[in-house]
Scaffold this active site. Structure first.
Site, PDB file in Angstrom:
ATOM      1  CB  CYS A 114      -0.953   0.000   1.183  1.00 56.75           C
ATOM      2  SG  CYS A 114      -1.918  -1.505   1.273  1.00 56.75           S
ATOM      3  CG  HIS A 254      -3.049   3.238   2.743  1.00 58.65           C
ATOM      4  ND1 HIS A 254      -3.755   2.915   1.601  1.00 58.65           N
ATOM      5  CD2 HIS A 254      -2.967   2.091   3.472  1.00 58.65           C
ATOM      6  CE1 HIS A 254      -4.081   1.633   1.645  1.00 58.65           C
ATOM      7  NE2 HIS A 254      -3.617   1.115   2.764  1.00 58.65           N
ATOM      8  CG  ASN A 284      -6.758  -0.901   2.043  1.00 61.45           C
ATOM      9  OD1 ASN A 284      -6.144  -0.467   1.066  1.00 61.45           O
ATOM     10  ND2 ASN A 284      -6.149  -1.420   3.093  1.00 61.45           N
TER      11      ASN A 284
HETATM   12  O1  UT7 Z   1      -3.387  -1.469   3.737  1.00 59.40           O
HETATM   13  C1  UT7 Z   1      -2.997  -2.094   4.929  1.00 59.40           C
HETATM   14  C2  UT7 Z   1      -3.970  -3.186   5.118  1.00 59.40           C
HETATM   15  N1  UT7 Z   1      -4.410  -3.533   6.398  1.00 59.40           N
HETATM   16  C3  UT7 Z   1      -4.891  -2.735   7.365  1.00 59.40           C
HETATM   17  O2  UT7 Z   1      -4.833  -1.555   7.386  1.00 59.40           O
HETATM   18  C4  UT7 Z   1      -5.547  -3.479   8.485  1.00 59.40           C
HETATM   19  C5  UT7 Z   1      -5.252  -2.919   9.852  1.00 59.40           C
HETATM   20  N2  UT7 Z   1      -6.128  -3.581  10.815  1.00 59.40           N
HETATM   21  C6  UT7 Z   1      -7.415  -3.227  10.967  1.00 59.40           C
HETATM   22  O3  UT7 Z   1      -7.892  -2.311  10.316  1.00 59.40           O
HETATM   23  C7  UT7 Z   1      -8.213  -3.960  12.000  1.00 59.40           C
HETATM   24  O4  UT7 Z   1      -7.378  -4.822  12.731  1.00 59.40           O
HETATM   25  C8  UT7 Z   1      -9.404  -4.794  11.393  1.00 59.40           C
HETATM   26  C9  UT7 Z   1     -10.469  -3.853  10.831  1.00 59.40           C
HETATM   27  C10 UT7 Z   1      -8.887  -5.713  10.284  1.00 59.40           C
HETATM   28  C11 UT7 Z   1     -10.055  -5.638  12.474  1.00 59.40           C
HETATM   29  O5  UT7 Z   1     -10.527  -4.810  13.517  1.00 59.40           O
HETATM   30  P1  UT7 Z   1     -10.174  -5.168  15.029  1.00 59.40           P
HETATM   31  O6  UT7 Z   1     -10.840  -4.165  15.873  1.00 59.40           O
HETATM   32  O7  UT7 Z   1      -8.673  -5.283  15.127  1.00 59.40           O
HETATM   33  O8  UT7 Z   1     -10.878  -6.555  15.200  1.00 59.40           O
HETATM   34  P2  UT7 Z   1     -10.237  -7.943  15.626  1.00 59.40           P
HETATM   35  O9  UT7 Z   1      -9.452  -8.537  14.513  1.00 59.40           O
HETATM   36  O10 UT7 Z   1      -9.565  -7.778  16.964  1.00 59.40           O
HETATM   37  O11 UT7 Z   1     -11.533  -8.819  15.832  1.00 59.40           O
HETATM   38  C12 UT7 Z   1     -12.501  -8.514  16.856  1.00 59.40           C
HETATM   39  C13 UT7 Z   1     -13.650  -9.496  16.723  1.00 59.40           C
HETATM   40  C14 UT7 Z   1     -13.197 -10.945  16.601  1.00 59.40           C
HETATM   41  O12 UT7 Z   1     -14.146 -11.747  17.291  1.00 59.40           O
HETATM   42  P3  UT7 Z   1     -13.821 -12.297  18.771  1.00 59.40           P
HETATM   43  O13 UT7 Z   1     -12.582 -13.105  18.600  1.00 59.40           O
HETATM   44  O14 UT7 Z   1     -13.617 -11.063  19.598  1.00 59.40           O
HETATM   45  O15 UT7 Z   1     -15.052 -13.065  19.091  1.00 59.40           O
HETATM   46  C15 UT7 Z   1     -13.305 -11.229  15.127  1.00 59.40           C
HETATM   47  O16 UT7 Z   1     -13.535 -12.595  14.857  1.00 59.40           O
HETATM   48  O17 UT7 Z   1     -14.388  -9.210  15.505  1.00 59.40           O
HETATM   49  C16 UT7 Z   1     -14.502 -10.407  14.738  1.00 59.40           C
HETATM   50  N3  UT7 Z   1     -14.533 -10.048  13.331  1.00 59.40           N
HETATM   51  C17 UT7 Z   1     -15.661  -9.707  12.681  1.00 59.40           C
HETATM   52  N4  UT7 Z   1     -16.932  -9.626  13.087  1.00 59.40           N
HETATM   53  C18 UT7 Z   1     -17.846  -9.230  12.177  1.00 59.40           C
HETATM   54  C19 UT7 Z   1     -13.488  -9.962  12.462  1.00 59.40           C
HETATM   55  N5  UT7 Z   1     -13.932  -9.562  11.239  1.00 59.40           N
HETATM   56  C20 UT7 Z   1     -15.266  -9.413  11.353  1.00 59.40           C
HETATM   57  C21 UT7 Z   1     -16.280  -9.020  10.461  1.00 59.40           C
HETATM   58  N6  UT7 Z   1     -17.536  -8.934  10.894  1.00 59.40           N
HETATM   59  N7  UT7 Z   1     -16.011  -8.699   9.172  1.00 59.40           N
END
Ligand code: UT7
Length: 371
Positions: A114, A254, A284
């Site tokens: 990115c 970004h 993104n």
């Molecule tokens: O260009 C660079 C590319 N990448 C990025 O910029 C990504 C950077 N990271 C992020 O933006 C965030 O980490 C995410 C948006 C990907 C995830 O958000 P988060 O607040 O870090 O969530 P998490 O991964 O800690 O997940 C929290 C919960 C989990 O459930 P449990 O384990 O707490 O029960 C996940 O399984 O949310 C769950 N979860 C979802 N729930 C509904 C993960 N994805 C989803 C979803 N819908 N799409």
């Protein structure tokens, strides 16, 4: 004589098909509320079957060249920054070179995930500033929908397709690209990657069965990294240019996650109003996100001639970087290219010669029509 590299034209190519969070609710176990509250994304664009990374890149490039008033034959260099190239090789940039008819241009791809557009813009600007070339087209282009696992809710809700392009031209007039910083931390290479298809894990039935041909991401470490480096790289590039944050009219970051941008804004003690944000509409789009956001800022009058802008990115690699530019615009006053015109350019590009004459309402004969 000191030479400067000015951004003199810009264009985007965005697929027409919109995939909303509500559409995604029908595909994976997610909700509009979760996606909006965790990322700020509401919808993204998805390429049609006949669109590819190269075709989107070519459409954006043609629009940017028209805006700059530069003919494809006047381009010396094409760099395509992409994470979803047309092929492993040849470079997507070579395919773009052929499509747009940039007959004398050198062309290569740049892989820095990115952050790729920032690195590519800096490389092209350096080539202009040294006098090695005069005119470059720098493109960020993606069809991430082709490498995302549509059953993985951790990733598929984030990404979108699209392309954005800048034309860079040399001049002795001060301005244009002023400074840049480029960084990498390869110790984080495994947190965001496409594992199979390279020399380490060649493609096989087994890699496909295990989904290793899709994007894999551990979101939390990427999030932590992003929130640290965005403010850091912005401060670094501003100081390197001998300026202060007060000199900066707008930050074009970004577009990955609204929460990441809020943390960066707090770290810089800058209001969110100074950040260009359009990730709600496009998700993104990796290398394409910064040029797509910059073009929208310019078209909405938020980025005007003479403004100092910081473009800042982070991504797989891990990579991060920032570039400070004084916004120029076309050397001769020209309005932005209208969306209808971009659509026409795209139709012309993909149509055969006979069809092109029909679209242009020209008599269909055997005369040659230049590309
Ligand atoms: O260009 C660079 C590319 N990448 C990025 O910029 C990504 C950077 N990271 C992020 O933006 C965030 O980490 C995410 C948006 C990907 C995830 O958000 P988060 O607040 O870090 O969530 P998490 O991964 O800690 O997940 C929290 C919960 C989990 O459930 P449990 O384990 O707490 O029960 C996940 O399984 O949310 C769950 N979860 C979802 N729930 C509904 C993960 N994805 C989803 C979803 N819908 N799409």
């Amino acid at each position: 004589m000191t030479r400067y590299a000015h951004i003199t034209g810009w264009g985007t190519a965005l697929p027409e098909h919109v995939l909303t969070n509500h559409d995604l609710e029908q595909m994976v176990d997610t909700s509009d509320e979760w996606i909006v509250s965790r990322t700020g994304i509401r919808e993204r664009r998805i390429a049609s079957p006949d669109q590819t990374t190269a075709s989107l890149a070519a459409d954006a490039a043609l629009a940017a060249l028209e805006h700059a008033g530069v003919k494809p034959s006047g381009v010396d260099l094409i760099i395509v920054a992409t994470s979803s190239p047309e092929h492993t090789f040849p470079a997507t940039a070579c395919i773009v070179q052929d499509i747009i008819g940039a007959s004398k241009a050198g062309a290569f791809d740049l892989s820095a995930a990115c952050t790729g557009f920032i690195f590519a813009l800096n490389m092209a600007a350096q080539a202009i500033r040294t006098g090695s070339i005069d005119t470059a087209v720098v493109i960020g282009a993606e069809t991430l929908s082709r490498i995302v696992n549509w059953q993985d809710r951790n990733t598929c809700i984030l990404f979108g397709d699209g392309a954005g392009a800048f034309v860079l031209q040399g001049s002795e007039e001060p301005g244009g690209v002023l400074e840049a910083v480029m960084h990498a931390d390869g110790s984080g290479a495994d947190v965001l990657s496409l594992p199979a298809g390279g020399s380490k894990i060649p493609t096989s039935a087994d890699t496909v069965a295990h989904g290793l041909h899709y994007v894999h991401m551990d979101g939390r470490p990427v999030f932590r990294f992003a929130t640290r480096v965005m403010a850091e790289a912005t401060r670094e590039v501003v100081e390197k240019a001998g300026l202060t944050l007060d000199d900066i009219a707008i930050i074009v970051p970004h577009q990955a996650n609204y929460r990441i941008l809020e943390v960066a804004a707090r770290g810089l003690k800058m209001p969110m109003a100074k950040f260009m944000v359009n990730l709600d509409k496009y998700g993104n789009t990796s290398t394409a996100s910064i040029p797509i956001a910059a073009v929208e800022a310019a078209e909405k009058g938020r980025l005007r001639k003479g403004d100092k802008v910081v473009m800042v990115g982070f991504g797989g690699g891990l990579t991060y970087g920032a570039l400070l530019a004084e916004w120029t615009g076309p050397f001769e006053d020209k309005p932005p290219v209208k969306p209808e015109r971009i659509r026409l350019l795209a139709r012309l590009r993909s149509a055969g010669k006979r069809a092109r004459r029909k679209i242009l309402n020209l008599p269909v004969g055997d005369e040659k029509l230049g590309g």
